[in-house]
Design an enzyme around this catalytic site. Structure first.
Site, short mmCIF file in Angstrom:
data_model
loop_
_atom_site.label_atom_id
_atom_site.label_comp_id
_atom_site.label_asym_id
_atom_site.label_seq_id
_atom_site.Cartn_x
_atom_site.Cartn_y
_atom_site.Cartn_z
N GLU A 149 -7.49 -7.25 -9.42
CA GLU A 149 -7.43 -8.12 -8.23
C GLU A 149 -8.37 -9.32 -8.39
O GLU A 149 -7.99 -10.46 -8.11
CB GLU A 149 -7.81 -7.34 -6.96
CG GLU A 149 -6.79 -6.27 -6.55
CD GLU A 149 -7.14 -5.63 -5.22
OE1 GLU A 149 -7.36 -4.41 -5.20
OE2 GLU A 149 -7.19 -6.34 -4.20
N THR A 192 -8.29 -1.28 -10.66
CA THR A 192 -7.36 -2.02 -9.80
C THR A 192 -8.08 -3.23 -9.20
O THR A 192 -7.54 -4.34 -9.16
CB THR A 192 -6.84 -1.12 -8.67
OG1 THR A 192 -6.19 0.03 -9.23
CG2 THR A 192 -5.86 -1.86 -7.77
N GLU A 195 -10.04 3.11 0.85
CA GLU A 195 -10.42 3.91 -0.33
C GLU A 195 -10.79 5.34 0.06
O GLU A 195 -10.35 6.30 -0.58
CB GLU A 195 -11.60 3.23 -1.05
CG GLU A 195 -11.23 1.91 -1.70
CD GLU A 195 -12.41 1.27 -2.42
OE1 GLU A 195 -12.38 0.04 -2.62
OE2 GLU A 195 -13.36 1.98 -2.79
N LYS A 237 -3.46 -10.59 -0.32
CA LYS A 237 -4.76 -10.92 0.29
C LYS A 237 -5.02 -12.43 0.21
O LYS A 237 -5.57 -13.03 1.13
CB LYS A 237 -5.86 -10.13 -0.39
CG LYS A 237 -5.77 -8.63 -0.08
CD LYS A 237 -6.83 -7.81 -0.78
CE LYS A 237 -6.72 -6.35 -0.38
NZ LYS A 237 -7.69 -5.50 -1.12
N ARG A 253 0.84 -1.21 0.00
CA ARG A 253 0.00 0.00 0.00
C ARG A 253 0.87 1.26 0.00
O ARG A 253 0.51 2.28 -0.59
CB ARG A 253 -0.94 0.00 1.21
CG ARG A 253 -2.14 -0.90 0.99
CD ARG A 253 -2.99 -1.05 2.24
NE ARG A 253 -4.23 -1.79 1.92
CZ ARG A 253 -5.01 -2.34 2.85
NH1 ARG A 253 -4.70 -2.25 4.15
NH2 ARG A 253 -6.10 -3.00 2.49
N ARG A 311 0.01 1.47 -11.67
CA ARG A 311 -0.79 1.55 -10.44
C ARG A 311 -1.90 0.49 -10.47
O ARG A 311 -2.11 -0.23 -9.50
CB ARG A 311 -1.40 2.95 -10.33
CG ARG A 311 -1.97 3.36 -8.99
CD ARG A 311 -3.15 2.61 -8.55
NE ARG A 311 -3.57 3.07 -7.22
CZ ARG A 311 -4.61 2.59 -6.56
NH1 ARG A 311 -5.29 1.59 -7.07
NH2 ARG A 311 -4.94 3.07 -5.38
N ASN A 364 -11.75 -2.73 0.62
CA ASN A 364 -11.54 -2.09 1.93
C ASN A 364 -11.95 -0.62 1.78
O ASN A 364 -11.18 0.22 1.31
CB ASN A 364 -10.07 -2.21 2.33
CG ASN A 364 -9.82 -1.64 3.73
OD1 ASN A 364 -10.42 -0.61 4.08
ND2 ASN A 364 -8.97 -2.29 4.50
#
Ligand SMILES: C=C(O[C@@H]1C=C(C(=O)O)C=C[C@H]1O)C(=O)O
Length: 265
Positions: free
Chosen positions: A245, A241, A193, A163, A16, A152, A189
């Site tokens: 994921e 993003t 955000e 995760k 992060r 990014r 999450n």
């Protein structure tokens, strides 16, 4: 609290912090582009200004494609802390195509490619609508923006692996059911955000200042509008993003289940 010992490259906190650093890269890349005019011809397929040199592509598409071809020839493997088209992570590896999918001009993925989004809704807002003949410089800055945005978004692969390692059983179960929504909810999450968008607003306000004393305090003189940066993330960067994921976790979970079955047989 990192979910692994600090020397683990998949510590969620460490990953992060890389995303936070990329916020600066993206904001300054937009500021750099905004110093030139829109130069709309560089986004127009087969524009006369380029005398047919770009074929049926726009100057930017042609410039980007040729740039990526050079990069693809020289790119070696990198660690999670550096930029990588393909992940150094254990199988599955999202194909290099993912990058192309996001950038391909005729992309069908997620409401259009990053390039479509960038050209249609970002550049026209941050650049003055005129032509200053700086076509090469404008396209170079565009490519820096697109590559930072892609870096990014594709970092979602590393976040997803982190995760997965924390909750592999849950992700395997959802992956075997091909439950994309379930995976999306599990990986989301909202607190992270919301904190990100607030930090982004503050950064855009500070980084965008021209420190031009006569205009002190007038937001209008910011080098890039704050809401453009926040909306870029809220509407595109974060959702894309999370798409990456989910894609990664579906494949990672299914391959992990296959591996477990082979071990048990
Ligand atoms: C990147 C992460 O995964 C998701 C995507 C986020 C983003 O793109 O900024 C933030 C939080 C999560 O909803 C994370 O958990 O840090």
């Amino acid at each position: 609290m990192s979910n692994f010992t600090e020397n683990n490259p998949f510590s969620l906190d460490k990953l992060r912090s890389t995303l936070i650093r990329l916020e600066d890269t993206i904001i300054f890349a937009l500021i750099e582009r905004a110093q030139f005019a829109l130069n709309n011809c560089i986004y127009t397929k087969g524009a006369l200004e380029f005398n047919g040199a770009t074929g049926d592509r726009s100057f930017l598409e042609y410039f980007l494609w040729e740039t990526e071809k050079v990069h693809a020839k020289v790119r070696r493997y990198t660690s999670p802390d550096e930029y990588a088209f393909t992940s150094p992570l254990p199988e599955p590896i999202l194909p290099v195509l993912k990058f192309k999918e996001f950038l391909a001009p005729n992309d069908i993925n997620v409401n259009g490619s990053i390039m479509d989004i960038y050209v249609k809704s970002i550049v026209p807002v941050i650049c003055q609508d005129r032509d200053d003949n700086n076509y090469g410089s404008s396209a170079t800055k565009d490519i820096e923006c697109l590559q930072a945005l892609s870096r990014r978004i594709h970092y979602g692969k590393f976040i997803a692996e982190s995760k997965f390692r924390s909750s592999s059983e849950e992700y395997i179960k959802l992956a075997l059911a091909n439950d994309r929504n379930g995976i999306y909810e599990l990986l989301t999450n909202r607190q992270v955000e919301e904190k990100l968008l607030e930090r982004l607003r503050r950064k855009a306000l500070v980084y965008g200042q021209t420190f031009d004393q006569e205009k002190e305090g007038q937001n209008s003189h910011l080098r890039v509008p704050v809401n453009v940066v926040v909306e870029l993330y809220e509407r595109w960067v974060i959702p894309l993003t999370k798409e990456v994921e989910v894609d990664y976790l579906i494949e990672r979970g299914q391959k992990a289940a296959e591996g477990q079955q082979k071990q048990d047989s």
